[in-house]
Design an enzyme around this catalytic site. Sequence first.
Site, PDB file in Angstrom:
ATOM      1  N   GLY B  14       0.864  -1.193   0.000  1.00 44.45           N
ATOM      2  CA  GLY B  14       0.000   0.000   0.000  1.00 44.45           C
ATOM      3  C   GLY B  14       0.889   1.226   0.000  1.00 44.45           C
ATOM      4  O   GLY B  14       1.772   1.365  -0.827  1.00 44.45           O
ATOM      5  N   ALA B  17       2.717   4.913  -3.076  1.00 43.28           N
ATOM      6  CA  ALA B  17       2.841   4.344  -4.425  1.00 43.28           C
ATOM      7  C   ALA B  17       1.717   3.355  -4.706  1.00 43.28           C
ATOM      8  O   ALA B  17       1.095   3.388  -5.777  1.00 43.28           O
ATOM      9  CB  ALA B  17       4.198   3.667  -4.581  1.00 43.28           C
ATOM     10  N   SER B  41      -0.045  -4.965   4.376  1.00 40.76           N
ATOM     11  CA  SER B  41      -0.101  -5.407   5.760  1.00 40.76           C
ATOM     12  C   SER B  41       0.076  -4.214   6.680  1.00 40.76           C
ATOM     13  O   SER B  41       1.036  -3.452   6.532  1.00 40.76           O
ATOM     14  CB  SER B  41       1.010  -6.431   6.032  1.00 40.76           C
ATOM     15  N   VAL B  49       6.995   8.293   1.864  1.00 38.22           N
ATOM     16  CA  VAL B  49       7.849   9.151   1.058  1.00 38.22           C
ATOM     17  C   VAL B  49       7.035  10.316   0.509  1.00 38.22           C
ATOM     18  O   VAL B  49       5.840  10.214   0.312  1.00 38.22           O
ATOM     19  CB  VAL B  49       8.460   8.336  -0.102  1.00 38.22           C
ATOM     20  N   ALA B  52       6.198  16.527   0.195  1.00 38.60           N
ATOM     21  CA  ALA B  52       6.298  17.711  -0.658  1.00 38.60           C
ATOM     22  C   ALA B  52       6.206  17.247  -2.103  1.00 38.60           C
ATOM     23  O   ALA B  52       6.731  16.202  -2.466  1.00 38.60           O
ATOM     24  CB  ALA B  52       7.618  18.425  -0.424  1.00 38.60           C
ATOM     25  N   LYS B  80       1.974  24.875  -1.920  1.00 39.48           N
ATOM     26  CA  LYS B  80       3.423  25.029  -2.055  1.00 39.48           C
ATOM     27  C   LYS B  80       3.748  25.796  -3.339  1.00 39.48           C
ATOM     28  O   LYS B  80       3.389  25.370  -4.433  1.00 39.48           O
ATOM     29  CB  LYS B  80       4.067  23.636  -2.098  1.00 39.48           C
ATOM     30  N   LEU B 335       9.371   3.408  -4.462  1.00 35.53           N
ATOM     31  CA  LEU B 335      10.730   3.179  -3.954  1.00 35.53           C
ATOM     32  C   LEU B 335      11.331   1.868  -4.463  1.00 35.53           C
ATOM     33  O   LEU B 335      12.549   1.737  -4.540  1.00 35.53           O
ATOM     34  CB  LEU B 335      10.716   3.185  -2.425  1.00 35.53           C
ATOM     35  N   ILE B 348       7.174  11.600  -5.361  1.00 29.01           N
ATOM     36  CA  ILE B 348       5.795  11.302  -5.752  1.00 29.01           C
ATOM     37  C   ILE B 348       5.619  11.509  -7.253  1.00 29.01           C
ATOM     38  O   ILE B 348       4.867  10.790  -7.919  1.00 29.01           O
ATOM     39  CB  ILE B 348       4.808  12.140  -4.919  1.00 29.01           C
TER      40      ILE B 348
END
Lengths: 348, 510
Positions: B14, B17, B41, B49, B52, B80, B335, B348
Site C-alpha cells: 500500500g 505508491a 499489511s 515518502v 512535498a 506550495k 521506492l 511522488i
Amino acid sequence: MSAERILVRGTPVQAGVIGAYLASRWLAAGRALELAIDPEDNTAAPFVTRPSIHRLHGEIGLPTDQLFARCGGSPVLAAEAQTADGSSVQLPFSAFGVPRGGLEFHQYWLRASRLSEQADLTEFSLSLALQNAAHKPPLAQLAQLPVEFGIAFDRAAYGNALLSFAKAGGASVVESGNEQEQDADLVIQCSPDAGAPKWHGQELTIALESDIPGLEWHHLSSAARRFASLAAPLSNCAPEQAEWTRLAVAENERVADMRELLSINDPLASSRPALQRKAEVFVACGRIPTEDYEVFTPPEWLAALWARGVRPRRSDRMAERLPDAQLLDWLDQLRGQIASLTRQVQAA
Amino acid sequence: MTEQQIKRVVIAGGGTAGWMTAAALAKMLMPAGVSVTLVESEAIGTVGVGEATIPPITKFNTQLGIDEHTFVRETQATFKLGIEFADWGGLGERYFHPFGRYGFDLEGVEFHQYWSRLKSLGDEHGLADYSLNTLAAYAGKFLRPELDHGAVIGQLGYAYHFDAGLYAAFLRRFAEGLGVTRIEGRIEEVEQDSASGLITALSLDHDRRIEGDLFIDCTGFRGLLIDGAMGSAHKDWSHWLPCNRAVAVACEKQGDPLPYTRSTAREAGWQWRIPLQHRTGNGYVYCDEHLSAEQAEETLLGSLDGAPVSSPNHLRFRTGHREEFWVGNCVAIGLSSGFLEPLESTSIHLIHMGIAKLVSLFPRSTDAPVERAEYNRLMTDDFTHVRDFLILHYKATKRDDSPFWDYVREMDIPDSLAGKLELLKSQGRFFKYDAELFDVTSWLAVAEGQGWGPQGFNPIASGLSEANLKRSLSNMRASYAKAAQVMPTHQAYIDRFCKAAPISFATEPA
C-alpha cells in the site's frame, strides 16, 4: 566598419528565409548582413511551408495574408511524399478524428474495426478531406477550423518578397559572385548537397532536403531561429556552435527515420533503432513513441506507418471503456461531421 | 511461453505508491474489464515518502476527478509555491526555486535574456523580483489561479505539502469506492512459473493465495517482487549523489504554515522543512561516510521549529534505479523502482510518471516485450533528467567547510549535465529535452541562486532600447509586487476553503 558580419549564400527563397529572420532578430547596430543570391534556381515546384510558418511570420512581423495573396499562396494541410514503390502518401498536419478521454482516436478506430467493418482510418481526417477537396477554403475560414496548415507559395515570388523584407530590415542583397567573403565573420551556406548540417569555425552549413514537401522550409526556418536563439559573439561561440550542430543533426536523424520508413519494405527490420522502436511499439499497442527533437508530428508518423502497411496488433485497453454501440455511433457521427464540414466549406 | 491475458492486476504494497497506482488503474482500466487487487499489511510500516510535491501532482488528482479542497482538507495539506534553498551556494546565502515562471517574454525573446542585459547595465534586481511565486511565498500569500484572474496571477504555479499517510488513506477510500479489492496480509512467497519465470501468485499468511496476471511492486526499498523474485539489478548513482541516509521527525507547528518547502544545506547533506496544517515535517538527508546517525539526529532535533511529535525515523537508501523497471509481468513503481533524494520533491512525481506510462503502455497479455522495453527506456530517461538537475545543486557550490562539500564541489559530473551547464552559464541558453521535467525557470533559479547564472545575454535582447528595457522590466516588477500584495494570506485561503479538522497528537495513530 561593422564589428560582426554575416554572409548568407543561397537561392532567393533560401537566402530570403534566413535573411528575413536574421534581419529582424539579429541585425543591430554594429552588425551587417549580406545576402548573396544565386539566381539559378530552376526548381519549378512551389515552396511548401509547414504550419510553423504562422509562428515565424508572427515573430518577425511578416503579414501572412498579404504574402498569401501576393505570392500565389495555397493552403497545405498535408504533405505528400513518395514511397519506394512509387505510390504516394499524404502526411496530415493534424490528428485523425478527435482524441477522447486522453486516448488517440485511432485506438478507438482499431477497436471498432474489430467489431464491424469500418471506413479506412484516413476517412476520419478532416485535414485530408480538406486537402483533397476541389477547392481549398480561404485562410480566414481555415483559421477557424481545428486543423493545422502550412502554405505553398510560388517559389520566386515568395523568395523576392522575403528578400525585400530583409533589405528593408537593413540587409544588403547582391548577386552571387559579387559578395565580399573575406570580410565575413560567418558564412551561412544553404546547400542541398551538404550531407549534414554543421556550424564550425566561420561556416554554418544548412543541409537542405526537399524530398518531402515542407522539409526545405523546416531546415531553413529552424536553422535561422536556432542560430538567433543561440547567437553569441561570433569570435567566441564554441559551445553555441556545438549546440547548434547537435540539435540540427538530431533533427536530421528524425527526418532520416521518416525517409527510411517511406522507402524500405519492412520498417520492423530497420537498422535505424529509433524507427525500429517506433514501428515495434506501434505494432505492439498502437502507441507512437516520440524521440527528442522530432520534426514530424504524431499524425504524420501515423499516416506514414499506416501507408507502409504497419498495423497495431491490438487497440489500447482504455478504448474498451466505451460500450460497443456507443463507440460505433460515435464513429458514424464523426465521419458524418467531417463530410458535412467539408461540404459546407466547399459551398462557402 | 504461455501468453496470459491481462485481466487481473495485483498490487503488492500500500503506501503512497500502492494507493496512487490502485486509484489510477481503477479509474482508467477497471471500466475496460481489468480487476485491481491490492495486498498490504498494517504490520509493515510505510516510509511515507514525499509530503512535498511539484505541480504535476495537481494534474494527477484532476485526472482522477478529485476535488482539490476536499483533498487538501483530508490530507492536512498546505499549498506550495516553490522551494527555498539556504546555504547551498555558500554559507549565509539563500534563493528560491519558484514553480511559476519568471517575467514575461518580450518580442518573442525569453524574459531572462532581458533580465541579464539589464543586469549587465548595473541593475541589481534579482530574478525573484519578477516571480510572483517568490514574492507571494515570502509574503505568506496564496491564491489558486483561475481563468479570470489575468495574466500575472495566471503565472502562479503550485503544488502541495501533505501528510503522505493521509494521502494514501484518502486514495484508498477513493480506490475502494471504484471497486479495488484490498486484502490485509503479509506476503510470504512470490510464486513463479518454473518455465517462463512469470509471477503467478502471491502467497500470503494464513495459507492464502492471490493469483494475478500483472503484478505491481510497491513494496518500497525491499523490492520484494522486482528484486527478490525477478532479480532486476540496481544501477548505482551514489558517485554523483552520495547521500545515503536520512532521519525524519515531525514537530509541532509554529505559527501559520509557510507556502513553501525549505531546504537547508548542512555539514554532510541537507535538511528539509515541510509545513502542513497540523504539524511540520523535518528530515536530514546525509552521507554516512561523513556523518554518524547520532550526529545527524542531534543536528535535526536541535533545529526544529517546535517540540517533536514523533520519534526520529532513520532510513537507509541507495541512490539510483532498477536496470529494468518492468521485468516479465512485474512492474516496479515507487521506492522499489529506484530512489532519488527528495531535494526537488520528485519522489511522488516519479510514482506518477510510472503510473502514467504503465497506463499508456498497458499490455493486453503477459507477452509484451515491446511495451516493456519502451517503459524501461522512458523511465530511465525520467530518472536521468531528474538526476542531472539534482547534481547541479551539489556541484554549483562555493562551500569548502567540510569534506562532504569538498567532494561534491570537485566531483566529475555526467556529460549530459556538463554540456547543459556550459550553455546556461555562457549566455543563459537552455534547450529542454521533450520529456524533461524541469524547465528553464528551474535551471535558472538554481544556477543563478548558487552563483552559476548566465554571464552574458543573447544579443537579440539588445533589440529593445535601454529606456524601453528599463521601463518594461520596471512595469513587470510593479505588476508582480501589486499582485502579491492583493493576494490573501496562505492561512486565510486555507481557512476560507479547505481547513482541515485539528488532529491531537496524543491520539493520532502512529
